[in-house]
Design an enzyme around this catalytic site. Structure first.
Site, mmCIF file in Angstrom:
data_model
loop_
_atom_site.group_PDB
_atom_site.id
_atom_site.type_symbol
_atom_site.label_atom_id
_atom_site.label_comp_id
_atom_site.label_asym_id
_atom_site.label_seq_id
_atom_site.Cartn_x
_atom_site.Cartn_y
_atom_site.Cartn_z
ATOM 1 N N LEU A 13 24.909 46.175 28.080
ATOM 2 C CA LEU A 13 24.602 45.069 27.170
ATOM 3 C C LEU A 13 23.225 45.344 26.562
ATOM 4 O O LEU A 13 22.205 44.867 27.039
ATOM 5 C CB LEU A 13 24.632 43.728 27.913
ATOM 6 C CG LEU A 13 26.024 43.219 28.285
ATOM 7 C CD1 LEU A 13 25.940 41.833 28.917
ATOM 8 C CD2 LEU A 13 26.948 43.173 27.069
ATOM 9 N N HIS A 14 23.246 46.130 25.499
ATOM 10 C CA HIS A 14 21.993 46.596 24.906
ATOM 11 C C HIS A 14 21.124 45.443 24.397
ATOM 12 O O HIS A 14 19.978 45.262 24.816
ATOM 13 C CB HIS A 14 22.290 47.533 23.727
ATOM 14 C CG HIS A 14 23.147 48.703 24.044
ATOM 15 N ND1 HIS A 14 22.696 49.782 24.763
ATOM 16 C CD2 HIS A 14 24.443 48.975 23.721
ATOM 17 C CE1 HIS A 14 23.668 50.679 24.870
ATOM 18 N NE2 HIS A 14 24.732 50.210 24.255
ATOM 19 N N ASP A 15 21.668 44.687 23.448
ATOM 20 C CA ASP A 15 20.841 43.738 22.701
ATOM 21 C C ASP A 15 20.307 42.569 23.531
ATOM 22 O O ASP A 15 19.182 42.107 23.273
ATOM 23 C CB ASP A 15 21.619 43.224 21.495
ATOM 24 C CG ASP A 15 21.894 44.329 20.483
ATOM 25 O OD1 ASP A 15 21.090 45.280 20.422
ATOM 26 O OD2 ASP A 15 22.896 44.239 19.759
#
Length: 316
Positions: free
Chosen positions: A239-241
């Site tokens: 979950l990058h953002d």
């Protein structure tokens, strides 16, 4: 006092989770969303941003459409990751809210001129086209910023769209180079950190039980996981953002180092590369806090608590 933020975004399933986290966090005052082309074209990213706001019970949040292409060259998108809509995984009602009038770049400029100097943070979780354009048109806003917290780039993790480049930087390297060279205070959440923020089956299924918002998050991440499992052989998907938003809420979950970061715009094989002087060998002054470690369990506890709170909200 809550930190005032603008989220610049190209939703994207992980962008959606980041926006929901911000909306669920009293530590943050979200002044608006500015939308850019990236994961999918602008028409879709705008539609997705409106959909996310309505899902969270926030139909009055200003959502401004921005740049539909990078500063130079053609737009690169990522439907192979996010699906044709950019938010594949669950079918949600078409939004009834309308975009706010005015261009995203103008909203950024006007907001930074209106709010007290040093009070607004730009949270950039897509290509940096809107922000770079705002800086070019109105350089006076740069010293008025509190900081930029951005998801993008990589050092030890190299690239995820080319061997050298991470997607958000790759889409518009010229914009990224302008932002990193602007003199603004920058915090970078790169792949080095975000690849450690992996979903798990237990977490996804727990989200599915919290209510409509949790079900959407579970469906998005279940869809999104398929790409990373095939590519990396991982058990979950990064979950990058949400890491960029989480850094503002609980910075103690993260660690990194102030370093110099430059953006390669000309290399035949390395265009879009973030050139990170981790060991200080160039003598160039540091221009960013570059995060490399994340407390994965702490991050997902934060996400679980805040997403569940949206499902308990009367607006949902």
């Amino acid at each position: 006092m809550a930190q005032k933020i603008i989220i610049d975004t190209d939703p994207g399933q992980d962008d959606a989770v980041a926006i929901l986290l911000a909306l669920a966090s009293p530590e943050l005052e979200l002044l608006g969303l500015t939308v850019v082309a990236g994961n999918v074209p602008l028409e879709r990213t705008l539609h997705n941003a409106l959909t996310i706001c309505e899902l969270a019970g926030q139909p009055d949040l200003p959502v401004h459409a921005g740049c539909d292409r990078p500063l130079k060259g053609a737009l690169v998108t990522a439907e192979h990751v996010h699906g044709a809509s950019g938010l594949d995984g669950i079918e949600l009602p078409a939004p009834t809210m309308q975009p706010a009038p005015g261009h995203a770049v103008d909203f950024i400029i006007e907001t930074l001129r209106r709010e007290p100097a040093g009070s607004v943070t730009l949270v950039a979780i897509g290509p940096l086209t809107n922000i770079a354009t705002a800086f070019e048109r109105a350089p006076d806003i740069i010293p008025r910023l509190r900081r930029i917290v951005l998801m993008g780039g990589a050092w030890s993790e190299l690239g995820n769209v080319t061997p050298a480049a991470e997607f958000n930087i790759h889409v518009d390297p010229e914009a990224a180079a302008l932002v990193f060279g602007s003199g603004a205070e920058i915090v970078v959440l790169p792949l080095d950190a975000t690849h450690k923020a992996l979903t798990s089956r237990d977490w996804t299924e727990a989200m599915r039980e919290t209510g409509p918002v949790g079900r959407a998050v579970a469906s998005w991440t279940s869809f999104y996981e398929r790409f990373d499992r095939a590519k990396y052989g991982a058990e979950g998907a990064p979950l990058h953002d949400p890491c960029a938003v989480a850094w503002l809420i609980q910075p103690e979950l993260f660690s990194g180092r102030r370093v110099n970061v430059e953006i390669e715009t000309e290399g035949r094989l390395t265009r879009g590369m973030t050139v990170v002087d981790w060991w200080g060998v160039t003598g160039r002054p540091p221009n960013a806090l570059f995060i490399r470690e994340v407390d994965r369990d702490g991050l997902f506890r934060l996400l679980s608590t805040r997403i569940a709170s949206l499902d308990r909200s009367p607006a949902c």
